[in-house]
Design an enzyme around this catalytic site. Structure first.
Site, PDB file in Angstrom:
ATOM      1  N   GLY A  96       0.825  -1.223   0.000  1.00 17.27           N
ATOM      2  CA  GLY A  96       0.000   0.000   0.000  1.00 17.27           C
ATOM      3  C   GLY A  96       0.846   1.253   0.000  1.00 17.27           C
ATOM      4  O   GLY A  96       0.616   2.169   0.783  1.00 17.27           O
ATOM      5  N   ALA A  97       1.829   1.313  -0.910  1.00 21.83           N
ATOM      6  CA  ALA A  97       2.820   2.401  -0.850  1.00 21.83           C
ATOM      7  C   ALA A  97       2.612   3.458  -1.934  1.00 21.83           C
ATOM      8  O   ALA A  97       3.495   4.272  -2.174  1.00 21.83           O
ATOM      9  CB  ALA A  97       4.228   1.822  -0.930  1.00 21.83           C
ATOM     10  N   ARG A 101       0.539   5.905  -1.791  1.00 27.06           N
ATOM     11  CA  ARG A 101       0.205   7.215  -1.196  1.00 27.06           C
ATOM     12  C   ARG A 101       0.302   7.117   0.322  1.00 27.06           C
ATOM     13  O   ARG A 101       0.546   6.043   0.862  1.00 27.06           O
ATOM     14  CB  ARG A 101      -1.201   7.671  -1.626  1.00 27.06           C
ATOM     15  CG  ARG A 101      -2.310   6.687  -1.254  1.00 27.06           C
ATOM     16  CD  ARG A 101      -3.637   7.061  -1.937  1.00 27.06           C
ATOM     17  NE  ARG A 101      -4.602   5.975  -1.861  1.00 27.06           N
ATOM     18  CZ  ARG A 101      -5.567   5.907  -0.958  1.00 27.06           C
ATOM     19  NH1 ARG A 101      -5.712   6.863  -0.065  1.00 27.06           N
ATOM     20  NH2 ARG A 101      -6.404   4.885  -0.956  1.00 27.06           N
ATOM     21  N   VAL A 114      -3.349  -7.120  -1.596  1.00 26.41           N
ATOM     22  CA  VAL A 114      -2.671  -7.969  -0.606  1.00 26.41           C
ATOM     23  C   VAL A 114      -3.647  -8.722   0.314  1.00 26.41           C
ATOM     24  O   VAL A 114      -3.211  -9.474   1.182  1.00 26.41           O
ATOM     25  CB  VAL A 114      -1.619  -7.192   0.229  1.00 26.41           C
ATOM     26  CG1 VAL A 114      -0.415  -6.846  -0.621  1.00 26.41           C
ATOM     27  CG2 VAL A 114      -2.210  -5.947   0.879  1.00 26.41           C
ATOM     28  N   ASN A 157       1.855  -2.376   5.478  1.00 24.96           N
ATOM     29  CA  ASN A 157       1.257  -1.050   5.702  1.00 24.96           C
ATOM     30  C   ASN A 157      -0.171  -0.936   5.174  1.00 24.96           C
ATOM     31  O   ASN A 157      -0.971  -0.211   5.762  1.00 24.96           O
ATOM     32  CB  ASN A 157       2.152   0.008   5.027  1.00 24.96           C
ATOM     33  CG  ASN A 157       1.427   1.332   4.877  1.00 24.96           C
ATOM     34  OD1 ASN A 157       1.325   2.103   5.831  1.00 24.96           O
ATOM     35  ND2 ASN A 157       0.886   1.606   3.691  1.00 24.96           N
ATOM     36  N   TYR A 184     -12.256  -1.653  13.113  1.00 23.62           N
ATOM     37  CA  TYR A 184     -10.888  -1.179  12.838  1.00 23.62           C
ATOM     38  C   TYR A 184     -10.005  -1.441  14.061  1.00 23.62           C
ATOM     39  O   TYR A 184      -8.896  -1.963  13.941  1.00 23.62           O
ATOM     40  CB  TYR A 184     -10.928   0.315  12.495  1.00 23.62           C
ATOM     41  CG  TYR A 184      -9.583   0.917  12.147  1.00 23.62           C
ATOM     42  CD1 TYR A 184      -9.005   0.689  10.893  1.00 23.62           C
ATOM     43  CD2 TYR A 184      -8.883   1.713  13.054  1.00 23.62           C
ATOM     44  CE1 TYR A 184      -7.765   1.241  10.576  1.00 23.62           C
ATOM     45  CE2 TYR A 184      -7.655   2.270  12.745  1.00 23.62           C
ATOM     46  CZ  TYR A 184      -7.102   2.030  11.492  1.00 23.62           C
ATOM     47  OH  TYR A 184      -5.876   2.572  11.181  1.00 23.62           O
ATOM     48  N   LYS A 238      -6.715  -3.884  14.269  1.00 20.18           N
ATOM     49  CA  LYS A 238      -5.385  -3.368  14.631  1.00 20.18           C
ATOM     50  C   LYS A 238      -4.898  -3.968  15.956  1.00 20.18           C
ATOM     51  O   LYS A 238      -3.688  -4.085  16.182  1.00 20.18           O
ATOM     52  CB  LYS A 238      -5.407  -1.840  14.680  1.00 20.18           C
ATOM     53  CG  LYS A 238      -5.666  -1.190  13.313  1.00 20.18           C
ATOM     54  CD  LYS A 238      -4.585  -1.565  12.300  1.00 20.18           C
ATOM     55  CE  LYS A 238      -4.725  -0.816  10.990  1.00 20.18           C
ATOM     56  NZ  LYS A 238      -3.665  -1.148  10.013  1.00 20.18           N
TER      57      LYS A 238
HETATM   58  P1  NAP Z   1      -4.443   5.748   3.095  1.00 20.85           P
HETATM   59  O1  NAP Z   1      -3.916   7.117   2.819  1.00 20.85           O
HETATM   60  O2  NAP Z   1      -5.895   5.506   3.019  1.00 20.85           O
HETATM   61  O3  NAP Z   1      -3.668   4.720   2.147  1.00 20.85           O
HETATM   62  C1  NAP Z   1      -3.914   3.348   2.271  1.00 20.85           C
HETATM   63  C2  NAP Z   1      -3.038   2.605   1.303  1.00 20.85           C
HETATM   64  O4  NAP Z   1      -3.283   1.212   1.446  1.00 20.85           O
HETATM   65  C3  NAP Z   1      -3.357   2.970  -0.136  1.00 20.85           C
HETATM   66  O5  NAP Z   1      -2.170   3.043  -0.877  1.00 20.85           O
HETATM   67  C4  NAP Z   1      -4.211   1.779  -0.588  1.00 20.85           C
HETATM   68  O6  NAP Z   1      -4.132   1.509  -1.973  1.00 20.85           O
HETATM   69  C5  NAP Z   1      -3.553   0.655   0.168  1.00 20.85           C
HETATM   70  N1  NAP Z   1      -4.408  -0.524   0.267  1.00 20.85           N
HETATM   71  C6  NAP Z   1      -5.573  -0.680   0.944  1.00 20.85           C
HETATM   72  N2  NAP Z   1      -6.042  -1.924   0.807  1.00 20.85           N
HETATM   73  C7  NAP Z   1      -5.136  -2.578   0.001  1.00 20.85           C
HETATM   74  C8  NAP Z   1      -5.058  -3.886  -0.522  1.00 20.85           C
HETATM   75  N3  NAP Z   1      -6.006  -4.791  -0.263  1.00 20.85           N
HETATM   76  N4  NAP Z   1      -3.998  -4.224  -1.285  1.00 20.85           N
HETATM   77  C9  NAP Z   1      -3.013  -3.316  -1.554  1.00 20.85           C
HETATM   78  N5  NAP Z   1      -3.048  -2.043  -1.096  1.00 20.85           N
HETATM   79  C10 NAP Z   1      -4.101  -1.684  -0.339  1.00 20.85           C
HETATM   80  O7  NAP Z   1      -4.014   5.265   4.544  1.00 20.85           O
HETATM   81  P2  NAP Z   1      -2.774   5.709   5.458  1.00 20.85           P
HETATM   82  O8  NAP Z   1      -3.267   6.749   6.376  1.00 20.85           O
HETATM   83  O9  NAP Z   1      -1.589   5.948   4.620  1.00 20.85           O
HETATM   84  O10 NAP Z   1      -2.624   4.366   6.308  1.00 20.85           O
HETATM   85  C11 NAP Z   1      -1.563   3.422   6.116  1.00 20.85           C
HETATM   86  C12 NAP Z   1      -1.602   2.448   7.280  1.00 20.85           C
HETATM   87  O11 NAP Z   1      -1.455   3.159   8.512  1.00 20.85           O
HETATM   88  C13 NAP Z   1      -2.919   1.676   7.402  1.00 20.85           C
HETATM   89  O12 NAP Z   1      -2.669   0.366   7.801  1.00 20.85           O
HETATM   90  C14 NAP Z   1      -3.669   2.435   8.480  1.00 20.85           C
HETATM   91  O13 NAP Z   1      -4.610   1.635   9.134  1.00 20.85           O
HETATM   92  C15 NAP Z   1      -2.523   2.830   9.397  1.00 20.85           C
HETATM   93  N6  NAP Z   1      -2.829   3.996  10.238  1.00 20.85           N
HETATM   94  C16 NAP Z   1      -3.184   5.203   9.717  1.00 20.85           C
HETATM   95  C17 NAP Z   1      -3.473   6.270  10.582  1.00 20.85           C
HETATM   96  C18 NAP Z   1      -3.881   7.623  10.091  1.00 20.85           C
HETATM   97  O14 NAP Z   1      -4.297   8.457  10.906  1.00 20.85           O
HETATM   98  N7  NAP Z   1      -3.769   7.936   8.821  1.00 20.85           N
HETATM   99  C19 NAP Z   1      -3.393   6.083  11.955  1.00 20.85           C
HETATM  100  C20 NAP Z   1      -3.026   4.835  12.453  1.00 20.85           C
HETATM  101  C21 NAP Z   1      -2.740   3.794  11.582  1.00 20.85           C
HETATM  102  P3  NAP Z   1      -5.284   2.008  -2.997  1.00 20.85           P
HETATM  103  O15 NAP Z   1      -5.040   3.477  -3.179  1.00 20.85           O
HETATM  104  O16 NAP Z   1      -5.011   1.252  -4.219  1.00 20.85           O
HETATM  105  O17 NAP Z   1      -6.600   1.708  -2.369  1.00 20.85           O
END
Ligand code: NAP
Length: 257
Positions: free
Chosen positions: A22-23, A25, A74, A100, A165, A169
């Site tokens: 998921g890299a 963005r 994934v 990720n 969620y 986690k």
């Molecule tokens: P995001 O901006 O929504 O990006 C999520 C990424 O995951 C996107 O690149 C998406 O790809 C990819 N993805 C989702 N499902 C997938 C799959 N089945 N196969 C391959 N790629 C997939 O989220 P983020 O904020 O960067 O979050 C990244 C991680 O950090 C997540 O695990 C999230 O739960 C965790 N996190 C985030 C926060 C926060 O506040 N942002 C806080 C705590 C933890 P597509 O664009 O193709 O859908």
């Protein structure tokens, strides 16, 4: 990008190969860039947006490393096996896996459908299992590996209107701790990073007022950046972090202590 990026002393991940799921963005993109900056060759996994993934790869290459993009959902075993196999053929055995990719779901548990629950668990909990299972034989053969899973403060503390969620986690945290014990004798560390509120698309459903309130409730007075998380991941990926395993590192500005 944050304004100040202290220089890394040396390039501690030179000749290592990392896979970041998921890299294309958000946090995943910042992690890929952070690992490249530390000298690692990177595989940038994406699900939908090849163009965005390619622009992350282009930034990584500026650090004089190789970077390739590979499409895979994934949460699907066939896709994951193809991802790890292709990455391994291209770069050799991977030293670093960052699980990720993840999705969020906000709403009352009462309103959640079974299909929504299954979809969230597949992306957040089954995907790290599938990726880890596929990569472990390579790491065991090398007697070396760094597995870093993305959890969340809600996996530690539980979040209202984010029950599924939080459960996914929390599952990631339990998986991290258990696998660390299983893999310790093989030279493989397994840790999790549990971020607080980080400014990415994942918070896109929140209003400006909500974001402002979250920042004010955070002791350091701001929301986190993707680079705040990437710094924690890079630290856990270092060869020198070999005595750190089964741990949960939480970049959250003091929100959860
Ligand atoms: P995001 O901006 O929504 O990006 C999520 C990424 O995951 C996107 O690149 C998406 O790809 C990819 N993805 C989702 N499902 C997938 C799959 N089945 N196969 C391959 N790629 C997939 O989220 P983020 O904020 O960067 O979050 C990244 C991680 O950090 C997540 O695990 C999230 O739960 C965790 N996190 C985030 C926060 C926060 O506040 N942002 C806080 C705590 C933890 P597509 O664009 O193709 O859908």
């Amino acid at each position: 990008m944050t304004a100040f990026q202290p220089p890394l002393t040396g390039r501690p991940l030179t000749r290592q190969h990392a896979i970041v799921t998921g890299a294309s963005r958000g946090i995943g993109a910042a992690i890929a860039v952070g690992l490249a900056r530390a000298g690692a060759n990177v595989v940038i996994n994406y699900r939908q947006n090849a163009e965005m993934a390619e622009s992350v790869a282009a930034i990584c290459r500026k650090f004089d490393v190789s970077a390739i993009t590979l499409q895979a959902d994934v949460s699907r075993a066939d896709d994951v096996n193809r991802l790890i196999e292709t990455a391994t053929v291209h770069f050799g055995a991977p030293a670093i896996l960052v699980n990720n990719a993840g999705v969020a779901h906000t709403g009352l548990l009462l309103d959640m459908t079974e299909q929504e629950w299954d979809m969230l668990m597949s992306a957040n909990l089954k995907a790290p299992f599938l990726c880890t299972r596929a990569i472990l034989p390579h790491m065991i053969r090398q007697q070396y590996g760094r597995i870093i899973n993305l959890s969340s403060i809600w996996g530690l503390a539980g979040g209202s209107c984010e029950v599924a969620y939080s459960a996914s986690k929390g599952g990631v945290i339990a998986m991290t701790k258990a696998l660390a014990k299983e893999m310790g004798p093989s030279g493989i560390t397994v840790n999790a990073v549990a971020p607080g509120a980080i400014q990415t698309d994942m918070l896109g459903h929140l209003s400006d007022e909500d974001l402002q309130m979250l920042a004010e409730e955070t002791p350091v007075g701001r929301l986190g950046t993707a680079e705040d998380v990437a710094n924690a991941v890079t630290f856990l990926a270092l060869p020198s972090s070999s005595f750190l395993t089964g741990q949960i590192l939480s970049p959250n500005g003091g929100y959860v202590t």
